[in-house]
Motif scaffolding. Structure first.
Motif, PDB file in Angstrom:
ATOM      1  N   GLY A 466       0.812  -1.209   0.000  1.00 31.10           N
ATOM      2  CA  GLY A 466       0.000   0.000   0.000  1.00 31.10           C
ATOM      3  C   GLY A 466       0.842   1.255   0.000  1.00 31.10           C
ATOM      4  O   GLY A 466       2.073   1.224   0.174  1.00 31.10           O
ATOM      5  N   ILE A 467       0.172   2.395  -0.191  1.00 34.76           N
ATOM      6  CA  ILE A 467       0.877   3.672  -0.301  1.00 34.76           C
ATOM      7  C   ILE A 467       1.573   4.034   1.003  1.00 34.76           C
ATOM      8  O   ILE A 467       2.660   4.619   1.003  1.00 34.76           O
ATOM      9  CB  ILE A 467      -0.122   4.777  -0.715  1.00 34.76           C
ATOM     10  CG1 ILE A 467      -0.682   4.472  -2.106  1.00 34.76           C
ATOM     11  CG2 ILE A 467       0.525   6.154  -0.696  1.00 34.76           C
ATOM     12  CD1 ILE A 467      -1.765   5.430  -2.550  1.00 34.76           C
ATOM     13  N   TYR A 672      -6.253  20.673  -5.861  1.00 40.10           N
ATOM     14  CA  TYR A 672      -5.286  19.581  -5.766  1.00 40.10           C
ATOM     15  C   TYR A 672      -4.251  19.908  -4.693  1.00 40.10           C
ATOM     16  O   TYR A 672      -3.759  21.049  -4.607  1.00 40.10           O
ATOM     17  CB  TYR A 672      -4.577  19.362  -7.093  1.00 40.10           C
ATOM     18  CG  TYR A 672      -5.493  18.957  -8.229  1.00 40.10           C
ATOM     19  CD1 TYR A 672      -5.790  17.620  -8.463  1.00 40.10           C
ATOM     20  CD2 TYR A 672      -6.043  19.921  -9.058  1.00 40.10           C
ATOM     21  CE1 TYR A 672      -6.626  17.250  -9.490  1.00 40.10           C
ATOM     22  CE2 TYR A 672      -6.884  19.556 -10.099  1.00 40.10           C
ATOM     23  CZ  TYR A 672      -7.174  18.222 -10.311  1.00 40.10           C
ATOM     24  OH  TYR A 672      -8.004  17.862 -11.335  1.00 40.10           O
ATOM     25  N   THR A 673      -3.921  18.890  -3.897  1.00 39.38           N
ATOM     26  CA  THR A 673      -2.813  18.994  -2.949  1.00 39.38           C
ATOM     27  C   THR A 673      -1.804  17.908  -3.308  1.00 39.38           C
ATOM     28  O   THR A 673      -2.141  16.706  -3.307  1.00 39.38           O
ATOM     29  CB  THR A 673      -3.298  18.795  -1.506  1.00 39.38           C
ATOM     30  OG1 THR A 673      -4.285  19.784  -1.212  1.00 39.38           O
ATOM     31  CG2 THR A 673      -2.131  18.940  -0.531  1.00 39.38           C
ATOM     32  N   ILE A 674      -0.582  18.330  -3.641  1.00 37.92           N
ATOM     33  CA  ILE A 674       0.437  17.401  -4.124  1.00 37.92           C
ATOM     34  C   ILE A 674       1.579  17.350  -3.120  1.00 37.92           C
ATOM     35  O   ILE A 674       2.085  18.386  -2.667  1.00 37.92           O
ATOM     36  CB  ILE A 674       0.960  17.840  -5.505  1.00 37.92           C
ATOM     37  CG1 ILE A 674      -0.192  17.894  -6.505  1.00 37.92           C
ATOM     38  CG2 ILE A 674       2.041  16.892  -6.006  1.00 37.92           C
ATOM     39  CD1 ILE A 674       0.220  18.411  -7.866  1.00 37.92           C
ATOM     40  N   ASP A 675       1.985  16.134  -2.785  1.00 40.82           N
ATOM     41  CA  ASP A 675       3.072  15.949  -1.824  1.00 40.82           C
ATOM     42  C   ASP A 675       3.822  14.679  -2.198  1.00 40.82           C
ATOM     43  O   ASP A 675       3.306  13.575  -2.057  1.00 40.82           O
ATOM     44  CB  ASP A 675       2.518  15.853  -0.405  1.00 40.82           C
ATOM     45  CG  ASP A 675       3.627  15.683   0.631  1.00 40.82           C
ATOM     46  OD1 ASP A 675       4.789  15.986   0.294  1.00 40.82           O
ATOM     47  OD2 ASP A 675       3.320  15.249   1.751  1.00 40.82           O
ATOM     48  N   LEU A 678       2.088  12.020  -4.323  1.00 42.65           N
ATOM     49  CA  LEU A 678       0.741  11.646  -3.925  1.00 42.65           C
ATOM     50  C   LEU A 678      -0.157  12.863  -4.055  1.00 42.65           C
ATOM     51  O   LEU A 678       0.147  13.942  -3.536  1.00 42.65           O
ATOM     52  CB  LEU A 678       0.729  11.127  -2.485  1.00 42.65           C
ATOM     53  CG  LEU A 678      -0.630  10.656  -1.952  1.00 42.65           C
ATOM     54  CD1 LEU A 678      -1.136   9.478  -2.771  1.00 42.65           C
ATOM     55  CD2 LEU A 678      -0.528  10.294  -0.475  1.00 42.65           C
ATOM     56  N   THR A 679      -1.281  12.699  -4.738  1.00 42.86           N
ATOM     57  CA  THR A 679      -2.186  13.810  -5.014  1.00 42.86           C
ATOM     58  C   THR A 679      -3.518  13.572  -4.323  1.00 42.86           C
ATOM     59  O   THR A 679      -4.081  12.479  -4.386  1.00 42.86           O
ATOM     60  CB  THR A 679      -2.426  13.959  -6.528  1.00 42.86           C
ATOM     61  OG1 THR A 679      -1.180  14.160  -7.180  1.00 42.86           O
ATOM     62  CG2 THR A 679      -3.333  15.142  -6.824  1.00 42.86           C
ATOM     63  N   ARG A 680      -4.025  14.618  -3.666  1.00 46.28           N
ATOM     64  CA  ARG A 680      -5.378  14.614  -3.109  1.00 46.28           C
ATOM     65  C   ARG A 680      -6.195  15.629  -3.874  1.00 46.28           C
ATOM     66  O   ARG A 680      -5.783  16.779  -4.028  1.00 46.28           O
ATOM     67  CB  ARG A 680      -5.364  14.940  -1.615  1.00 46.28           C
ATOM     68  CG  ARG A 680      -4.658  13.887  -0.770  1.00 46.28           C
ATOM     69  CD  ARG A 680      -4.577  14.312   0.681  1.00 46.28           C
ATOM     70  NE  ARG A 680      -3.946  13.291   1.508  1.00 46.28           N
ATOM     71  CZ  ARG A 680      -2.629  13.174   1.661  1.00 46.28           C
ATOM     72  NH1 ARG A 680      -1.820  14.021   1.039  1.00 46.28           N
ATOM     73  NH2 ARG A 680      -2.132  12.215   2.408  1.00 46.28           N
TER      74      ARG A 680
END
Length: 873
Positions: A466-467, A672-675, A678-680
């Motif tokens: 998993g992530i 979008y939240t990018i880290d 991984l994108t939310r």
């Protein structure tokens, strides 16, 4: 006294008519050709035994004649003559008999007819006719090989055809619609020698009962077949073998008046995408304005980037397909159609992608990924249709069953971390579309439309590990959909006006059940939490009406339409009511003999579906979660379009200009939240506007004194809007420009050179990112040479170049060749194909948008040599 005179006059008229009827004879009937088409303007003469004419008439536009002549004891005969047909003489044996006369084409024609039949192109009313023999080349195998070279016609990479910049809706075969929108099954399988003419129907309106009630604006093609193709069964096939490569196909084609059929079996692993050939790229012409609902997949494991080159260079495939397509004509009005197909596909996709996100405050986040995926598809489709098409009644009932089943799996490395993925997807859809049109007298009609559909979609995405370090992460999503639409329409004609009024009701019910599970270190399967669960039902009941008025004048029309709709939308204890109008105004006018202008203005409001309002997070792919925190999404689109088209067929000159403006207003924006890759993604409540401007043009001209065919296409577009990344909203501006020019010339009798050059650029800019410009150039050159009657060869070269701001150019080059040998007096031939002769191993492509840049790389198919034998049986 006045009454007596009227009675006496009536008596005399009746007596005269009766006397005339007793002393005259009538011969009436129909003159048609060998395929049943009416022969217009044929000379029909009643002659005596010496050949002297008694009376003379001509057939009307329906091929009908009516000869009245005095009674006589002479032996008479009927003589029918028409230009291009054999003379027909038949003794008259039964008085007042109705005759059906079939004329046969004659080999001897007047010189004028020879010139006309040998001309390349002609215009008859709204039908443009291309003489296939005048444009055919010895290298042409199927009609698709020829259509792309016809002046005014364009074919894109997927096989979709356009005429003077407007998409083709359907392709008919001798006037019959055998395939609907899947017309590539015709263009890719009908032999070029089976077609006499390619006809462009510029204003296609196939529903006879609606003639005069609608403004025809659709463009279709008709393949007029040769006499030989109509009377014989065509069986073709080929088989090819090479270095780890194979291809084979068998085709059975029947084109008789009462039955038409295209059936085939195909298989290959040389990059020929059989899914494209079976794709529905046309538009239905069954008169039903409501369309079926399309599935909304939630999960994915594939990359959205596709190479900008032909699939034969990169598609690692094993494609198998079988098709049965049959049309039975019981009478001129009644027909039954059955289309059954299956696709069994296996694809391998290997690629790498280097992605950089340019974020506010000069932040940059990037990730590198490498994927190796295998996709399998088992797809069955059944389409059955019963149709009656007459002047007074139109009835069509279409039942469709669609059963695609995907099984995707693969391995991936992202930023040094290994994953495996598996994504099985099972979709099924059953639907019926029914339309009934009934004429109510001469100037009125009633129309009933019905659509009923049920579909479901089961998806699963499993990631190992998993992530967040789980042993396995598994996302499930299950959807069910019911769609019912019923409406009735009344249409009436008054002088130059056509008025229409509709009432209807529609109901949509969509269900979504999704959940996320993980397997922990103790190998126990657990729920990821309530924030990852969805159990949503979305109901939309709306009552709608439509009122339209069309004013027809000599060279055009004006139409005004509005569709008042009252919607009740309910989901997750929320209810909403909306009243919409959605007006449309359209103006069309012929400009002189060869031009036409069209202006269209629309205002359209649409609402989000269940995939836009679910509150629980869904792992949509290996690096992105999506969820929503917004009221019901609402999208208002105001659109204005203008088009001018010009065609002068006898000069082989075509061009069109198109102008489009769209303004889109939404009550939400996707943030979008990018880290670290991984994108939310979340849809939030915010007013959001987007403007789009587009200008495009096409031109095609055959330059007679140079014997060269030249065509060009150009477009420029500008889009302005907003993007939301990492808690900051920013305006963006995207501009794209593109120009393509093609020239084709026979350098001498046995050789042809074709060159296409294309250039363009994309400019993306936002407030926090440096303006990024990507330029590309493409060249395609083809050389074909017939060395002898039995031997010909061809060489093709493709070149692409991408260059990004402050970066070096990335170039790709491909060369292909073929050698064809046809033994004397054989109906078959041998062909040696060479693909990617330079053996280029990797394709590189640069992609960009306002806040993202990427370098995409994909390994290519190795050099392929294939020896193919094509035959007729």
């Amino acid at each position: 006294m006045y009454t007596r005179h009227l009675f006496l006059l009536f008596f005399l008229l009746c007596s005269s008519s009766l006397l005339f009827a007793q002393t005259t004879q009538t011969v009436h009937g129909l003159v048609k050709d060998s395929v049943g088409s009416p022969v217009i303007g044929a000379s029909v003469t009643i002659i005596n035994k010496d050949g002297a004419g008694i009376t003379f008439e001509r057939t009307n536009h329906k091929g009908i004649f009516n000869c009245i002549f005095p009674n006589t004891d002479e032996h008479l005969a009927i003589k029918v003559t028409a230009l291009g047909y054999q003379q027909f003489i038949l003794p008259l044996s039964i008085p007042n008999e109705q005759y059906v006369i079939t004329l046969r084409k004659t080999a001897r024609q007047l010189q004028e007819v020879v010139i006309r039949s040998d001309s390349k192109i002609s215009l008859d009313s709204d039908t443009l006719k291309y003489n296939v023999k005048a444009f055919a080349d010895k290298n042409d195998r199927v009609i698709a090989d020829l259509i792309g070279r016809l002046p005014g016609l364009q074919v894109d990479d997927k096989g979709a055809i356009s005429y003077n910049g407007k998409r083709i809706n359907n392709i008919y075969i001798d006037g019959d619609n055998l395939l609907g929108g899947k017309y590539r099954l015709a263009t890719n399988n009908v032999p070029v020698e089976a077609v006499e003419q390619v006809q462009v129907i510029e204003r296609d309106q196939p529903i006879k009962a609606l003639n005069g009630y609608v403004v025809a604006n659709n463009v279709s093609l008709n393949l007029k077949l040769t006499d030989n193709a109509r009377t014989t069964t065509i069986n073709t096939g080929d088989i090819g073998l090479g270095n780890k490569a194979y291809s084979a196909q068998l085709n059975n084609l029947i084109f008789k008046k009462q039955i038409k059929s295209i059936n085939n079996l195909k298989t290959n692993n040389i990059g020929e995408n059989l899914e494209n050939e079976n794709a529905d790229i046309g538009v239905s012409s069954n008169g039903n304005e409501s369309t079926l609902m399309s599935p909304h997949p939630y999960l994915s494991m594939e990359n959205e980037t596709l190479p900008g080159i032909a699939e034969k260079y990169y598609l690692m495939n094993n494609d198998n397909t079988a098709n049965i397509n049959t049309l039975l004509k019981f009478t001129d009005d009644w027909s039954f159609r059955l289309n059954v197909s299956t696709l069994q596909l296996k694809r391998k996709y290997n690629y790498s992608n280097q992605v950089s996100y340019i974020l506010p405050n000069a932040d940059t986040i990037g990730y590198d990924e490498i994927q190796h995926n295998v996709f399998n598809l088992n797809h069955w489709q059944i389409h059955s249709q019963i149709e009656k098409n007459s002047k007074s009644v139109y009835l069509i009932s279409v039942t469709k069953l669609d059963l695609p089943k995907w099984d995707r799996e693969g391995s991936m490395v992202q930023n040094g971390q290994d994953f495996t993925q598996r994504q099985p997807t099972d979709h099924s859809s059953l639907s019926n579309e029914t339309t009934l049109v009934k004429a109510l007298g001469k100037n009125n009609l009633l129309q009933y439309n019905s659509v009923v559909q049920y579909s479901k979609l089961d998806e699963n995405l499993a990631l190992t590990p998993g992530i967040q370090g789980e042993i396995m992460l598994e996302q499930q999503a299950h959807t069910k959909n019911v769609f019912i639409n019923q409406s009735a329409t009344y249409k009436a004609k008054f002088n130059q006006f056509v008025l229409s009024a509709s009432l209807g009701v529609s109901y949509e019910r969509n269900e979504l059940n999704s959940d996320l599970f993980f397997t922990d270190s103790a190998n126990v399967i657990k729920h990821a939490g309530s924030q990852f669960k969805n159990d949503v039902t979305f109901n939309n009941l709306y009552f709608f009406s439509k009122a339209s008025a069309i004013y027809l004048f000599k060279k055009g029309s004006v139409s005004i339409e509005t569709s008042p709709t009252y919607s009740f939308i309910h989901y997750t204890s929320k209810g909403n009511k909306y009243l919409l109008f959605n007006p449309i105004v359209e103006f069309r006018k012929s400009m002189g003999k060869y031009g036409e202008s069209n202006f269209r203005h629309t205002q359209q409001t649409t609402f989000g579906q269940i995939n836009d309002i679910y509150p629980g997070a869904i792992l949509v792919n290996y690096r992105q979660y999506n969820y929503n925190n917004t009221p019901l999404p609402k999208t208002d689109i105001v659109s204005f379009g203008a088009r001018y088209s010009y065609r002068k067929p006898l000069k082989m000159f075509f061009y069109n200009l198109n102008l489009l403006y769209d303004r889109t207003q939404q009550n939400f924006i996707t943030a979008y939240t990018i880290d670290s890759g991984l994108t939310r993604s979340i849809a939030i409540d915010l007013k959001n506007n987007t403007d789009k401007y587009a200008l495009s043009a096409n031109i095609s001209k055959y330059i007679f004194f140079l014997s060269i065919n030249v065509s060009a296409f150009g477009n420029i577009s500008l889009q302005k809007g907003n993007i939301f990344y990492n808690d900051q909203i920013s305006p963006f501006r995207s501009t794209s420009m593109n120009l393509s020019v093609t020239a084709r010339k026979k350098l001498f009798a046995a050789a042809t050179l074709s060159v296409t050059g294309e250039a363009g650029q994309f400019i993306n800019a936002s407030d926090y990112a440096t303006k990024n410009t990507t330029r590309f150039e493409k060249i395609k050159a083809e050389w074909q040479h017939n060395l002898t009657e039995q031997v010909l060869y061809g060489v093709t070269y493709n070149f692409t170049s991408y260059r990004q701001s402050l970066q070096h150019s990335i170039t790709n080059g491909f060369m292909d060749c073929k050698v064809k040998y046809t033994p004397a007096k054989w109906k078959s031939y041998f062909e040696l194909q060479g693909i990617n002769l330079f053996d280029q191993g990797t394709y590189i492509q640069i992609n960009s948008n306002p806040n993202q840049q990427s370098i995409f790389q994909m390994p290519l198919r190795a050099r392929t040599l294939l020896l193919k034998h094509s035959f007729v049986f």
